[in-house]
Scaffold this motif. Structure first.
Motif, PDB file in Angstrom:
ATOM      1  N   VAL A 163     -27.358  15.645   8.342  1.00 24.28           N
ATOM      2  CA  VAL A 163     -27.193  14.211   8.116  1.00 24.28           C
ATOM      3  C   VAL A 163     -26.183  13.957   6.995  1.00 24.28           C
ATOM      4  CG1 VAL A 163     -28.378  12.113   7.359  1.00 24.28           C
ATOM      5  CG2 VAL A 163     -29.461  13.635   9.004  1.00 24.28           C
ATOM      6  N   PHE A 164     -26.161  14.846   5.991  1.00 26.36           N
ATOM      7  CA  PHE A 164     -25.177  14.693   4.923  1.00 26.36           C
ATOM      8  C   PHE A 164     -23.754  14.800   5.487  1.00 26.36           C
ATOM      9  CE2 PHE A 164     -22.427  16.680   1.709  1.00 26.36           C
ATOM     10  CZ  PHE A 164     -22.475  15.706   0.728  1.00 26.36           C
ATOM     11  N   GLY A 165     -23.534  15.744   6.411  1.00 27.09           N
ATOM     12  CA  GLY A 165     -22.209  15.868   7.022  1.00 27.09           C
ATOM     13  C   GLY A 165     -21.830  14.627   7.807  1.00 27.09           C
ATOM     14  N   ILE A 166     -22.780  14.087   8.567  1.00 29.84           N
ATOM     15  CA  ILE A 166     -22.507  12.861   9.325  1.00 29.84           C
ATOM     16  C   ILE A 166     -22.212  11.706   8.380  1.00 29.84           C
ATOM     17  CG2 ILE A 166     -23.528  11.160  10.880  1.00 29.84           C
ATOM     18  CD1 ILE A 166     -25.135  13.439  12.144  1.00 29.84           C
ATOM     19  N   GLN A 167     -22.987  11.640   7.303  1.00 26.72           N
ATOM     20  CA  GLN A 167     -22.791  10.562   6.341  1.00 26.72           C
ATOM     21  C   GLN A 167     -21.419  10.635   5.684  1.00 26.72           C
ATOM     22  OE1 GLN A 167     -24.858  10.653   2.543  1.00 26.72           O
ATOM     23  NE2 GLN A 167     -25.609   8.570   2.924  1.00 26.72           N
ATOM     24  N   GLN A 168     -20.970  11.837   5.347  1.00 28.99           N
ATOM     25  CA  GLN A 168     -19.647  11.979   4.733  1.00 28.99           C
ATOM     26  C   GLN A 168     -18.548  11.518   5.674  1.00 28.99           C
ATOM     27  OE1 GLN A 168     -19.135  12.798   1.399  1.00 28.99           O
ATOM     28  NE2 GLN A 168     -21.344  12.434   1.581  1.00 28.99           N
ATOM     29  N   MET A 169     -18.714  11.826   6.959  1.00 23.97           N
ATOM     30  CA  MET A 169     -17.735  11.353   7.931  1.00 23.97           C
ATOM     31  C   MET A 169     -17.715   9.830   7.979  1.00 23.97           C
ATOM     32  SD  MET A 169     -17.595  12.071  12.037  1.00 23.97           S
ATOM     33  CE  MET A 169     -19.125  11.150  12.271  1.00 23.97           C
ATOM     34  N   LEU A 170     -18.899   9.209   7.966  1.00 25.77           N
ATOM     35  CA  LEU A 170     -18.973   7.754   7.975  1.00 25.77           C
ATOM     36  C   LEU A 170     -18.369   7.164   6.708  1.00 25.77           C
ATOM     37  CD1 LEU A 170     -22.582   7.252   9.419  1.00 25.77           C
ATOM     38  CD2 LEU A 170     -20.407   6.920  10.604  1.00 25.77           C
ATOM     39  N   LEU A 171     -18.618   7.801   5.576  1.00 22.78           N
ATOM     40  CA  LEU A 171     -18.061   7.304   4.320  1.00 22.78           C
ATOM     41  C   LEU A 171     -16.539   7.392   4.315  1.00 22.78           C
ATOM     42  CD1 LEU A 171     -20.570   8.727   1.671  1.00 22.78           C
ATOM     43  CD2 LEU A 171     -20.474   6.442   2.669  1.00 22.78           C
ATOM     44  N   ARG A 172     -15.991   8.478   4.895  1.00 19.66           N
ATOM     45  CA  ARG A 172     -14.533   8.575   4.976  1.00 19.66           C
ATOM     46  C   ARG A 172     -13.976   7.453   5.859  1.00 19.66           C
ATOM     47  NH1 ARG A 172     -15.958  12.052   1.958  1.00 19.66           N
ATOM     48  NH2 ARG A 172     -15.880  10.160   0.721  1.00 19.66           N
ATOM     49  N   ASN A 173     -14.677   7.160   6.940  1.00 24.54           N
ATOM     50  CA  ASN A 173     -14.236   6.070   7.807  1.00 24.54           C
ATOM     51  C   ASN A 173     -14.262   4.734   7.065  1.00 24.54           C
ATOM     52  OD1 ASN A 173     -13.824   7.790   9.948  1.00 24.54           O
ATOM     53  ND2 ASN A 173     -15.826   7.424  10.870  1.00 24.54           N
ATOM     54  N   ILE A 174     -15.320   4.524   6.274  1.00 23.15           N
ATOM     55  CA  ILE A 174     -15.413   3.293   5.502  1.00 23.15           C
ATOM     56  C   ILE A 174     -14.261   3.194   4.505  1.00 23.15           C
ATOM     57  CG2 ILE A 174     -16.775   2.118   3.714  1.00 23.15           C
ATOM     58  CD1 ILE A 174     -19.285   3.013   5.190  1.00 23.15           C
ATOM     59  N   GLU A 175     -13.952   4.309   3.839  1.00 18.88           N
ATOM     60  CA  GLU A 175     -12.842   4.304   2.884  1.00 18.88           C
ATOM     61  C   GLU A 175     -11.516   4.002   3.578  1.00 18.88           C
ATOM     62  OE1 GLU A 175     -12.987   8.066   0.986  1.00 18.88           O
ATOM     63  OE2 GLU A 175     -14.787   7.620  -0.198  1.00 18.88           O
ATOM     64  N   LEU A 176     -11.336   4.559   4.777  1.00 10.02           N
ATOM     65  CA  LEU A 176     -10.109   4.283   5.519  1.00 10.02           C
ATOM     66  C   LEU A 176     -10.006   2.813   5.902  1.00 10.02           C
ATOM     67  CD1 LEU A 176      -9.893   7.422   7.862  1.00 10.02           C
ATOM     68  CD2 LEU A 176      -8.383   6.863   5.947  1.00 10.02           C
TER      69      LEU A 176
END
Length: 370
Positions: A163-176
């Motif tokens: 879940v941490f890996g999925i969350q990091q991907m989502l956070l990168r998308n949010i930053e983009l």
């Protein structure tokens, strides 16, 4: 012309159903505590365990839906109070499941660890995950009828890491998305600045010439009606030209013509009874510099008419520079205006520099492009 409306994030849309379905699939690991509770449904603990398991599953799904809605609004983590509320609710239900169902209830530990990762910043979530895993191991080692808790602890770590890996991907998308929105806002602001600058340059010059000609026509009404009518006809033409210039600016066309600006300057200076010393040809000016030089002539002559009180104005053109010079009292007001700022911005785009000098007497505005 570029739209100047506020940009809207592409992620700010209602979350779909697939995310909830994805979360519901992982509730399969709650089937074992539900089975145990069903087998003991004739006891108080069995009934309590079944209710706690079903409510736990519902709370977990609600949490997933809530967090997906936050991600859609570009919210990284909920407020601390809300996060604590979710975790306390899940922890209370998990304790109830373990108390009423025994070892089967420890399946809830995996979901509590996942919730911690989703709700809290990494450091706090890591501490909580370690605590949950350690508690599961302690329970497994201290309860004589239970199996080792290391298997469940491994599941806690594996689920939390996934879940941490999925969350990091989502956070990168949010930053983009946030970066995209910031760039869009900057583009809108730049367009507003460009539009304001162009309107100043266009209307400032045109309205100054119109004002000068109107004053001249008023003075000529009694002494030379024929010339006064000529000046009034010029006023009509100039107002129509100004309207056309504004329309071109609104439509996004920024090109100006150096010969046309020199012709306008000659007419405006003559109307103001200022002797004009202007070049008759622009052939020596390279094509890529003519637009910038035209803006310089427009701004410089406007300032001469508006501020200088000059009797003579000259424009000097070379292949690398343009200079507007007058013999007036100096245009200190012009040096503080937004017109000069606009010229500096235009000149910087092509590597040019703006040079202003106070002469004795007079004032000089020069732009040099190597």
């Amino acid at each position: 012309m570029t739209s100047m409306s506020q940009p809207t994030s592409t992620l700010q849309r209602p979350p779909g159903r697939w995310g909830v379905l994805f979360a519901a699939i992982w509730l399969v690991f709650l089937l074992d505590p539900a089975r145990v509770a069903w087998e003991h449904r004739d006891t108080a603990k069995g009934d309590l365990g079944l209710i706690a398991t079903l409510v736990f599953a519902g709370v977990y799904l609600l949490l997933w839906v809530r967090l997906r809605a936050d991600r859609a609004r570009l919210v990284v983590h909920p407020a601390w109070g809300e996060a604590a509320g979710w975790l306390v609710a899940m922890a209370g239900l998990a304790v109830t499941m373990v108390w009423s169902l025994g070892e089967a209830g420890t399946a809830s530990a995996v979901y509590c660890a996942v919730a911690a990762v989703m709700l809290l910043p990494f450091v706090y979530a890591a501490v909580l995950v370690l605590g949950i895993a350690g508690l599961v191991i302690v329970l497994g080692e201290t309860r004589p009828t239970w199996d080792s808790g290391f298997g469940t602890a491994f599941g806690v770590f594996a689920a939390a890491l996934a879940v941490f890996g999925i969350q990091q991907m989502l956070l990168r998308n949010i930053e983009l998305v946030k970066a995209h929105d910031e760039n869009a806002e900057l583009a809108v602001e730049n367009e507003r600045t460009r539009f304001a600058r162009d309107l100043h340059d266009i209307l400032g010059h045109s309205l100054t010439v119109i004002t000068v000609k109107a004053e001249l026509a008023q003075r000529l009404l009694d002494v030379d009606p024929s010339r006064a009518r000529t000046e009034l006809a010029d006023l009509e033409r100039l107002s129509r030209d100004a309207l056309a210039d504004v329309r071109r600016a609104v439509e996004g066309y920024r090109d100006v013509s150096l010969p046309a600006e020199l012709a306008r300057a000659r007419a405006a200076l003559a109307a103001a009874e200022i002797r004009a010393d202007l070049p008759n040809s622009t052939d020596d000016v390279p094509s890529e510099k003519r637009e910038l030089f035209a803006w310089v002539v427009r701004e410089g002559v406007t300032n001469v008419l508006r501020h200088s009180g000059a009797r003579r104005c000259s424009v000097v053109l070379t292949p690398t520079s343009v200079e507007v010079r007058d013999d007036g009292r100096g245009s200190a007001e012009a040096s503080r205006g937004s017109g000069l700022t606009g010229l500096q911005e235009r000149a910087s785009l092509v590597g040019g520099t703006v040079v202003t000098r106070t002469l004795s007497p007079g004032y000089s505005l020069q732009v040099v492009v190597p």
